[in-house]
Design a protein around this motif. Sequence first.
Motif, mmCIF file in Angstrom:
data_model
loop_
_atom_site.group_PDB
_atom_site.id
_atom_site.type_symbol
_atom_site.label_atom_id
_atom_site.label_comp_id
_atom_site.label_asym_id
_atom_site.label_seq_id
_atom_site.Cartn_x
_atom_site.Cartn_y
_atom_site.Cartn_z
ATOM 1 N N TYR A 62 0.765 -1.415 0.323
ATOM 2 C CA TYR A 62 -0.146 -0.108 0.043
ATOM 3 C C TYR A 62 1.255 1.353 -0.006
ATOM 4 C CZ TYR A 62 0.971 -0.646 5.089
ATOM 5 O OH TYR A 62 2.021 -0.167 6.029
ATOM 6 N N GLU A 63 0.312 2.149 -0.738
ATOM 7 C CA GLU A 63 0.776 3.841 -0.354
ATOM 8 C C GLU A 63 -0.431 4.838 0.929
ATOM 9 O OE1 GLU A 63 2.696 5.443 -3.660
ATOM 10 O OE2 GLU A 63 3.115 3.038 -4.889
ATOM 11 N N TYR A 64 0.592 4.619 1.727
ATOM 12 C CA TYR A 64 -0.237 5.859 2.978
ATOM 13 C C TYR A 64 -1.418 7.033 2.103
ATOM 14 C CZ TYR A 64 2.083 10.135 1.876
ATOM 15 O OH TYR A 64 2.895 10.908 1.780
ATOM 16 N N ASP A 65 -1.082 7.722 0.238
ATOM 17 C CA ASP A 65 -2.158 8.469 0.328
ATOM 18 C C ASP A 65 -2.717 7.613 -0.924
ATOM 19 O OD1 ASP A 65 0.026 7.656 -1.996
ATOM 20 O OD2 ASP A 65 0.642 9.857 -2.392
ATOM 21 N N ASP A 66 -3.081 7.036 -0.905
ATOM 22 C CA ASP A 66 -4.039 5.427 -1.685
ATOM 23 C C ASP A 66 -4.812 5.176 -0.772
ATOM 24 O OD1 ASP A 66 -5.769 5.894 -4.151
ATOM 25 O OD2 ASP A 66 -4.228 4.722 -4.570
ATOM 26 N N PHE A 67 -4.610 5.249 0.084
ATOM 27 C CA PHE A 67 -5.275 4.024 1.299
ATOM 28 C C PHE A 67 -6.991 3.775 0.859
ATOM 29 C CE2 PHE A 67 -5.461 1.745 5.071
ATOM 30 C CZ PHE A 67 -4.206 1.067 5.146
ATOM 31 N N ASP A 68 -7.376 4.359 0.297
ATOM 32 C CA ASP A 68 -8.835 3.910 0.293
ATOM 33 C C ASP A 68 -8.881 2.892 -0.855
ATOM 34 O OD1 ASP A 68 -10.220 5.269 2.505
ATOM 35 O OD2 ASP A 68 -10.112 6.819 1.450
ATOM 36 N N SER A 69 -8.324 2.857 -2.150
ATOM 37 C CA SER A 69 -7.910 2.582 -3.130
ATOM 38 C C SER A 69 -7.369 1.052 -3.262
ATOM 39 C CB SER A 69 -6.915 2.561 -3.572
ATOM 40 O OG SER A 69 -7.164 2.410 -5.312
ATOM 41 N N TYR A 70 -6.220 0.855 -1.432
ATOM 42 C CA TYR A 70 -5.313 -0.334 -1.457
ATOM 43 C C TYR A 70 -6.640 -1.424 -0.414
ATOM 44 C CZ TYR A 70 -3.265 -2.786 2.609
ATOM 45 O OH TYR A 70 -3.882 -4.177 3.231
ATOM 46 N N ARG A 71 -7.327 -0.693 0.153
ATOM 47 C CA ARG A 71 -8.176 -0.894 1.018
ATOM 48 C C ARG A 71 -9.186 -1.996 0.759
ATOM 49 N NH1 ARG A 71 -13.207 -0.632 3.561
ATOM 50 N NH2 ARG A 71 -12.984 -0.885 6.208
ATOM 51 N N ALA A 72 -10.243 -0.839 -0.508
ATOM 52 C CA ALA A 72 -11.335 -1.647 -1.546
ATOM 53 C C ALA A 72 -10.674 -2.949 -2.337
ATOM 54 C CB ALA A 72 -11.176 -0.877 -2.695
ATOM 55 N N THR A 73 -8.987 -3.018 -2.797
ATOM 56 C CA THR A 73 -8.500 -3.756 -3.075
ATOM 57 C C THR A 73 -8.047 -5.183 -2.333
ATOM 58 O OG1 THR A 73 -7.734 -1.901 -5.113
ATOM 59 C CG2 THR A 73 -6.280 -4.281 -4.668
ATOM 60 N N ALA A 74 -7.632 -4.963 -0.878
ATOM 61 C CA ALA A 74 -6.838 -5.994 -0.330
ATOM 62 C C ALA A 74 -8.342 -6.195 0.097
ATOM 63 C CB ALA A 74 -6.704 -5.363 1.053
ATOM 64 N N LEU A 75 -9.235 -5.700 0.657
ATOM 65 C CA LEU A 75 -10.531 -6.396 1.150
ATOM 66 C C LEU A 75 -11.287 -7.290 -0.230
ATOM 67 C CD1 LEU A 75 -12.458 -4.079 3.219
ATOM 68 C CD2 LEU A 75 -11.220 -5.988 4.403
#
Length: 172
Positions: A62-75
Amino acid sequence: MAGQLHGLRLSRGRVALAVVVVLLVGLNVVLLGLRHRAGGGEHARAQVLAAARAAVPAMLSYEYDDFDSYRATALAQTTGPFRRSFERTLDADVEPAATKDRLSVEVVVTSAGVVRASRDRATVLVFLTRALTKEGEEGSTPAEGSLVLDLRSVAGHWRVSALAVGADSPAE
């Protein structure tokens, strides 16, 4: 009477031969079915291995400045009670630390293997490298490790249902 007995023996011989032929044909059908299943098993193992190799970086990079996108992908890589647990960990621990310290993490799978697999469940051992970078600092902090993933087939897609660090087996 002797002619009748001779004919009866011949009939029994033919019946025995027919039974042997039927058994051999049946055995061939069973063996072909087992061979097909084994090939299907190898295909399923390849699918679950590919899914695990894709899920780990998606869940842990992940990258801290794009956490929402990461969160959706991870989940999207997870399922069941583990999904809720992983989501709580992201919200309570990972996102606050990533945002506060301006962290970026890149995870690369270096090797993986299927420990066991069935039609709808599998356990995969994954070896990985991780590079943690803090914004404004030179270089990254590398680390190596391993994970044991339990995966389940959900609507034709393999999803992570449990995860353990190291050689411990996840408890589902």
